[in-house]
Scaffold this motif. Structure first.
Motif, PDB file in Angstrom:
ATOM      1  N   ASN A  73     -20.271  20.926  -6.183  1.00 55.54           N
ATOM      2  CA  ASN A  73     -20.468  19.579  -5.646  1.00 55.54           C
ATOM      3  C   ASN A  73     -19.145  18.859  -5.370  1.00 55.54           C
ATOM      4  O   ASN A  73     -19.098  17.625  -5.346  1.00 55.54           O
ATOM      5  CB  ASN A  73     -21.303  18.754  -6.619  1.00 55.54           C
ATOM      6  CG  ASN A  73     -20.592  18.547  -7.954  1.00 55.54           C
ATOM      7  OD1 ASN A  73     -19.662  19.286  -8.281  1.00 55.54           O
ATOM      8  ND2 ASN A  73     -21.019  17.550  -8.714  1.00 55.54           N
ATOM      9  N   PHE A  74     -18.064  19.605  -5.143  1.00 52.95           N
ATOM     10  CA  PHE A  74     -16.759  18.965  -5.033  1.00 52.95           C
ATOM     11  C   PHE A  74     -16.659  18.044  -3.825  1.00 52.95           C
ATOM     12  O   PHE A  74     -15.967  17.015  -3.871  1.00 52.95           O
ATOM     13  CB  PHE A  74     -15.646  20.023  -5.012  1.00 52.95           C
ATOM     14  CG  PHE A  74     -15.405  20.670  -3.674  1.00 52.95           C
ATOM     15  CD1 PHE A  74     -14.367  20.258  -2.859  1.00 52.95           C
ATOM     16  CD2 PHE A  74     -16.216  21.712  -3.228  1.00 52.95           C
ATOM     17  CE1 PHE A  74     -14.130  20.847  -1.629  1.00 52.95           C
ATOM     18  CE2 PHE A  74     -15.996  22.312  -2.008  1.00 52.95           C
ATOM     19  CZ  PHE A  74     -14.955  21.880  -1.203  1.00 52.95           C
ATOM     20  N   ILE A 117     -13.383  18.709 -10.073  1.00 51.13           N
ATOM     21  CA  ILE A 117     -13.619  19.265  -8.739  1.00 51.13           C
ATOM     22  C   ILE A 117     -13.280  20.747  -8.610  1.00 51.13           C
ATOM     23  O   ILE A 117     -13.703  21.382  -7.638  1.00 51.13           O
ATOM     24  CB  ILE A 117     -12.853  18.480  -7.652  1.00 51.13           C
ATOM     25  CG1 ILE A 117     -11.340  18.564  -7.861  1.00 51.13           C
ATOM     26  CG2 ILE A 117     -13.324  17.034  -7.597  1.00 51.13           C
ATOM     27  CD1 ILE A 117     -10.531  18.044  -6.681  1.00 51.13           C
ATOM     28  N   GLN A 119     -13.757  12.869 -12.137  1.00 48.88           N
ATOM     29  CA  GLN A 119     -14.730  13.871 -11.723  1.00 48.88           C
ATOM     30  C   GLN A 119     -14.039  15.236 -11.597  1.00 48.88           C
ATOM     31  O   GLN A 119     -12.970  15.351 -10.986  1.00 48.88           O
ATOM     32  CB  GLN A 119     -15.355  13.484 -10.389  1.00 48.88           C
ATOM     33  CG  GLN A 119     -16.638  14.227 -10.043  1.00 48.88           C
ATOM     34  CD  GLN A 119     -17.805  13.821 -10.925  1.00 48.88           C
ATOM     35  OE1 GLN A 119     -18.257  14.622 -11.724  1.00 48.88           O
ATOM     36  NE2 GLN A 119     -18.282  12.588 -10.805  1.00 48.88           N
ATOM     37  N   PHE A 161      -8.102  13.707  -9.049  1.00 47.62           N
ATOM     38  CA  PHE A 161      -9.346  14.107  -9.694  1.00 47.62           C
ATOM     39  C   PHE A 161      -9.022  14.963 -10.917  1.00 47.62           C
ATOM     40  O   PHE A 161      -7.883  14.990 -11.373  1.00 47.62           O
ATOM     41  CB  PHE A 161     -10.229  14.853  -8.695  1.00 47.62           C
ATOM     42  CG  PHE A 161     -10.695  13.987  -7.548  1.00 47.62           C
ATOM     43  CD1 PHE A 161     -11.914  13.340  -7.604  1.00 47.62           C
ATOM     44  CD2 PHE A 161      -9.907  13.809  -6.415  1.00 47.62           C
ATOM     45  CE1 PHE A 161     -12.356  12.534  -6.561  1.00 47.62           C
ATOM     46  CE2 PHE A 161     -10.331  12.996  -5.372  1.00 47.62           C
ATOM     47  CZ  PHE A 161     -11.561  12.364  -5.449  1.00 47.62           C
ATOM     48  N   GLU A 175     -19.032  16.149  -2.524  1.00 42.85           N
ATOM     49  CA  GLU A 175     -19.672  14.897  -2.892  1.00 42.85           C
ATOM     50  C   GLU A 175     -18.814  14.101  -3.877  1.00 42.85           C
ATOM     51  O   GLU A 175     -18.754  12.860  -3.806  1.00 42.85           O
ATOM     52  CB  GLU A 175     -21.053  15.169  -3.489  1.00 42.85           C
ATOM     53  CG  GLU A 175     -22.086  15.677  -2.498  1.00 42.85           C
ATOM     54  CD  GLU A 175     -21.879  17.140  -2.090  1.00 42.85           C
ATOM     55  OE1 GLU A 175     -22.442  17.545  -1.050  1.00 42.85           O
ATOM     56  OE2 GLU A 175     -21.158  17.868  -2.806  1.00 42.85           O
ATOM     57  N   SER A 176     -18.131  14.809  -4.781  1.00 42.86           N
ATOM     58  CA  SER A 176     -17.275  14.127  -5.751  1.00 42.86           C
ATOM     59  C   SER A 176     -16.103  13.432  -5.066  1.00 42.86           C
ATOM     60  O   SER A 176     -15.751  12.292  -5.411  1.00 42.86           O
ATOM     61  CB  SER A 176     -16.757  15.129  -6.783  1.00 42.86           C
ATOM     62  OG  SER A 176     -17.814  15.675  -7.543  1.00 42.86           O
ATOM     63  N   GLU A 193     -17.431  10.394  -3.185  1.00 47.46           N
ATOM     64  CA  GLU A 193     -17.739   9.326  -4.131  1.00 47.46           C
ATOM     65  C   GLU A 193     -16.465   8.652  -4.624  1.00 47.46           C
ATOM     66  O   GLU A 193     -16.412   7.422  -4.802  1.00 47.46           O
ATOM     67  CB  GLU A 193     -18.533   9.877  -5.311  1.00 47.46           C
ATOM     68  CG  GLU A 193     -19.001   8.811  -6.285  1.00 47.46           C
ATOM     69  CD  GLU A 193     -19.766   9.372  -7.473  1.00 47.46           C
ATOM     70  OE1 GLU A 193     -20.131   8.582  -8.366  1.00 47.46           O
ATOM     71  OE2 GLU A 193     -19.975  10.618  -7.521  1.00 47.46           O
TER      72      GLU A 193
END
Length: 277
Positions: A100-101, A201, A199, A119, A103-104, A107
């Protein structure tokens, strides 16, 4: 650049991954970097430093530049100068992104008011460092000096202001590390905001340069790095580094004088390089 970006728009139109590598003959290394073939829905720019083999791509979203220059900073700069998307993600060829990197990252840029966002990454399944658990819109100097390049995503507009990596620092350069720290410090000293988004990543399942470099070389490079960034205050930052390394038991008290002298030697070597130009 601001607003609510959907992951679909971000993956196809906004994010570009800048991969530095050497002597590659195929894209096999690249496919290992992405879970579930997420490489298919994102723009990727590869700088392959090579004297012989030419890497090629048959994919519309993967652009390759075969360069005869050496040095990690030179590779990063070629990538920055040829990047085309709005958010640029700095990458090495031996990392693995989380599923899901994308989307991270999206965000993060929707949540943090900054020009650059750092990150998190992990090594062998564990956090690479002691990360903050909260968002920061302005990373302090101590955090910045502990930043790795693969953590960093930045806005393309910064490149238009001619901020690039200093080719005296990084792998295959006179000073074997610190290229990302010098780059980020130039931004911070010019009043650009460097933020942080908590988050994870990517995974990095190989020891980074900082872990593999002998302690003497680390302090030699650190003397040059601190002088490059802080100039007259460089001695203070050498002492701060010694203090934290002693506290974390990375060095012994009996090593301090020797390592301090190594740092001074690195600073002097850096000044000589400047004077030769």
């Amino acid at each position: 650049m601001s607003g609510d970006w959907s992951s679909d728009v971000c993956s196809s139109d906004l994010i570009e991954i800048l991969v530095s590598t050497m002597n590659q003959k195929s894209l096999a290394f690249l496919f290992k970097m992405f879970p579930n073939e997420t490489w298919k829905r994102i723009s990727i720019l590869i700088v392959n430093q090579t004297r012989t083999d030419q890497l090629v791509s048959n994919y519309h979203n993967i652009k390759i530049i075969n360069s005869r220059e050496i040095g990690l900073s030179n590779s990063r700069n070629v990538a920055l100068k040829n990047a085309s998307k709005e958010i640029l993600l700095i990458a090495d060829d031996d990392i693995v992104y989380k599923e899901n990197f994308i989307e991270s990252i999206l965000e993060g840029f929707n949540s943090v008011s900054a020009d650059v966002i750092c990150f998190q990454y992990e090594i062998y399944g564990k956090p690479a460092k002691n990360y903050l658990s909260r968002i920061s819109n302005d990373v302090n100097w101590l955090r910045l000096l502990n930043t790795s390049s693969v953590e960093v995503a930045l806005k393309k507009e910064l490149v238009y202001n001619t901020f690039y990596f200093d080719d005296k620092f990084g792998k295959n350069a006179p000073f074997l590390m610190g290229e990302e720290i010098v780059f980020l410090s130039d931004l911070k000293n010019n009043k650009y905001k460097i933020g942080y988004f908590p988050q994870l990543i990517l995974s990095h399942n190989h020891l980074t340069t900082g872990f593999k470099t002998p302690i003497e070389q680390i302090y030699y490079s650190s003397g040059a790095i601190f002088y490059r960034i802080f100039e007259k205050k460089y001695l203070l930052w050498i002492l701060i580094k010694l203090f934290f390394d002693l506290k974390q038991k990375k060095v012994k008290i009996t090593d301090t004088v020797r390592l301090f002298k190594k740092s001074i030697g690195g600073k002097k070597a850096f000044i000589k390089m400047l004077n030769r130009k």
